[in-house]
Design an enzyme around this catalytic site. Structure first.
Site, short mmCIF file in Angstrom:
data_model
loop_
_atom_site.label_atom_id
_atom_site.label_comp_id
_atom_site.label_asym_id
_atom_site.label_seq_id
_atom_site.Cartn_x
_atom_site.Cartn_y
_atom_site.Cartn_z
N GLY A 163 5.10 -10.60 -10.48
CA GLY A 163 3.74 -10.06 -10.45
C GLY A 163 3.70 -8.56 -10.24
N LYS A 164 4.44 -8.07 -9.25
CA LYS A 164 4.45 -6.64 -8.99
C LYS A 164 5.31 -5.90 -10.01
CE LYS A 164 3.51 -7.26 -4.07
NZ LYS A 164 3.47 -8.75 -4.11
N CYS A 192 12.97 -7.92 -4.68
CA CYS A 192 12.66 -9.35 -4.48
C CYS A 192 11.54 -9.71 -5.44
CB CYS A 192 12.25 -9.63 -3.04
SG CYS A 192 13.47 -9.11 -1.80
N ALA A 193 11.83 -9.69 -6.72
CA ALA A 193 10.79 -9.71 -7.75
C ALA A 193 10.10 -11.06 -7.89
CB ALA A 193 11.38 -9.28 -9.09
N CYS A 203 3.47 -10.18 2.67
CA CYS A 203 2.13 -10.78 2.68
C CYS A 203 1.95 -11.48 4.02
CB CYS A 203 1.92 -11.72 1.50
SG CYS A 203 3.20 -12.99 1.31
#
Length: 440
Positions: free
Chosen positions: A249-250, A244-245, A369
């Site tokens: 950021g990750k 789930c890009a 998050c």
């Protein structure tokens, strides 16, 4: 800009946020882009006041209703100037004088409101907890169960302005070099306490003052998010999926750790976000990653690549409760159309599908998050019960340097305890062969 003109600009922006379905950060970014004539001080003052209005929206609205006023952007701004900034009715009236570039003159009703609010504080003993703590009703009981005696302290931490965290791109530079550059610019930068690649500025600054953002040497990324990416523990030469890009950021953090060796696939169902991800990868000088648009969590690409990856990250869509101090408007956006239960069900489907990609002995990292157990520990427990081929890798084994987690086995960060956004991550390892895959 004059103080009155700043107030009018704040009112214009607040109204734009109120009437736009997009998140406030997207609206403000577009607003700033069309007003390049404003200097950094003006932009900073306007955005700071806007975020204050968003952080205190429920309490301001309570005061307005209490005094028979409509809860709208103009009235909230008037209430904030009195309750939050301590301005007298006379001072506010001078700013709302109706002059060119200034807000329209006060009405008799608005003058009466300011007089009634004079000497009051923003918190009142009669406020319900949901208003006083700026917590939407759907989340207050789950969060109270989650934190127990620490509930009010965590809610208070979510109302504080966040620091500005940066992640250093090791392909281009070092943390020491970035710290030296920022201090040379007069910025009070310091290394983050938990992330080895992080740099923290205690307050937000004009992004134009950070040249590394344009070159890809640094990226804006909360320290907690950096730690989630590090738990993937991707090594040079491995095959990795960020399922789930989003805007990547990750993905950038993972690809940089691999030193441009191996292969990273950034997947998402949103084409615009993936386009932004690809742009950021190019700017950062990362050539070991590609983007893959999926039709959904059960896209046929997943079936075709069953058991083909060493590491899989599932940064699942979630309620976003951990980001409320950074995105204060998010707390008033209900989680998905079907509520929290529908969101939890979607997370379960995504996690089960992405798990098919993990090879025997490979690592699956599930992250949110969110601060809610329903999306975190309970989600992991349900997955393990349905997928016995996977087992938990305790945090003391996955990341022995992280000793302050709020959970003994998983990464659990909260604003009050760690001064990061609220993040959760569980590290799982496939210890058995992939399950048979039915037709999608």
């Amino acid at each position: 800009m004059t103080p009155a003109a700043r107030l009018q600009a704040t009112l214009d922006l607040s109204s734009a946020v109120e009437n736009d379905a997009r998140p406030a950060d997207a609206v403000t970014a577009a607003w700033v882009r069309t007003r390049r004539h404003l200097d950094d001080r003006d932009k900073g003052a306007i955005l700071e006041r806007l975020h204050a209005l968003l952080r205190h929206r429920a309490r301001l609205g309570w005061w307005l209703v209490r005094h028979g006023q409509e809860d709208d952007p103009r009235k909230r701004l008037l209430a904030w100037l009195t309750l939050g900034e301590g301005r007298t009715p006379v001072e506010v009236a001078r700013l709302f004088a109706g002059a060119k570039g200034a807000p329209a003159a006060l009405t008799d009703g608005e003058g009466a409101l300011l007089a009634a609010l004079k000497g009051c504080t923003i918190v009142h003993p009669a406020m319900p907890d949901a208003m006083r703590l700026e917590c939407p009703p759907w989340a207050i009981e789950p969060l109270r169960r989650r934190f127990g005696a620490a509930f009010e302290a965590e809610m208070a931490a979510l109302l504080t302005p966040p620091p500005l965290d940066l992640r250093v791109n090791p392909i281009q530079t070092t943390r020491e070099a970035v710290l030296a550059e920022l201090k040379g610019l007069g910025l009070p930068a310091e290394p983050t306490k938990l992330s080895p690649d992080g740099v923290r500025l205690p307050e937000r600054v004009a992004l134009a003052r950070l040249p590394g953002l344009k070159t890809g040497a640094i990226e804006i990324q909360d320290e907690g998010s950096q730690l989630v990416a590090s738990l993937v523990d991707a090594r040079p030469g491995e095959r990795v999926v960020d399922f789930c890009a989003g805007a990547g950021g990750k993905t950038l953090a993972i690809a940089a750790r691999m030193r441009n060796k191996g292969h990273v696939v950034a997947c998402d169902v949103n084409e615009a976000r993936l386009k932004r991800c690809a742009e950021r990868l190019r700017a950062a000088g990362l050539h070991n990653a590609e983007t893959r648009l999926l039709a959904g969590e059960t896209d046929r690409w997943v079936k075709r690549h069953k058991g083909g990856f060493d590491r899989v990250l599932v940064d699942a869509p979630c309620s976003g409760t951990g980001t409320w101090r950074r995105n204060p408007d998010a707390r008033w956006r209900a989680p998905e159309d079907e509520g929290l239960a529908g969101l939890v069900a979607l997370q379960g489907r995504i996690l089960a599908s992405a798990a098919r990609l993990v090879r025997p002995g490979g690592r699956l990292v599930y992250a949110t998050c969110s601060l809610l157990p329903e999306e975190n520990e309970q989600q992991v427990a349900a997955f393990l019960a349905a997928h016995p081929a996977f087992a938990v890798v305790p945090l003391r084994e996955a990341a022995p340097q992280l000793t302050t987690s709020a959970h003994p086995d998983h990464l659990s960060l909260t604003p009050a305890r760690h001064d990061t956004d609220g993040f959760f991550a569980a590290v799982l390892r496939r210890e058995g062969p992939p399950e048979p895959v039915a037709e999608d």
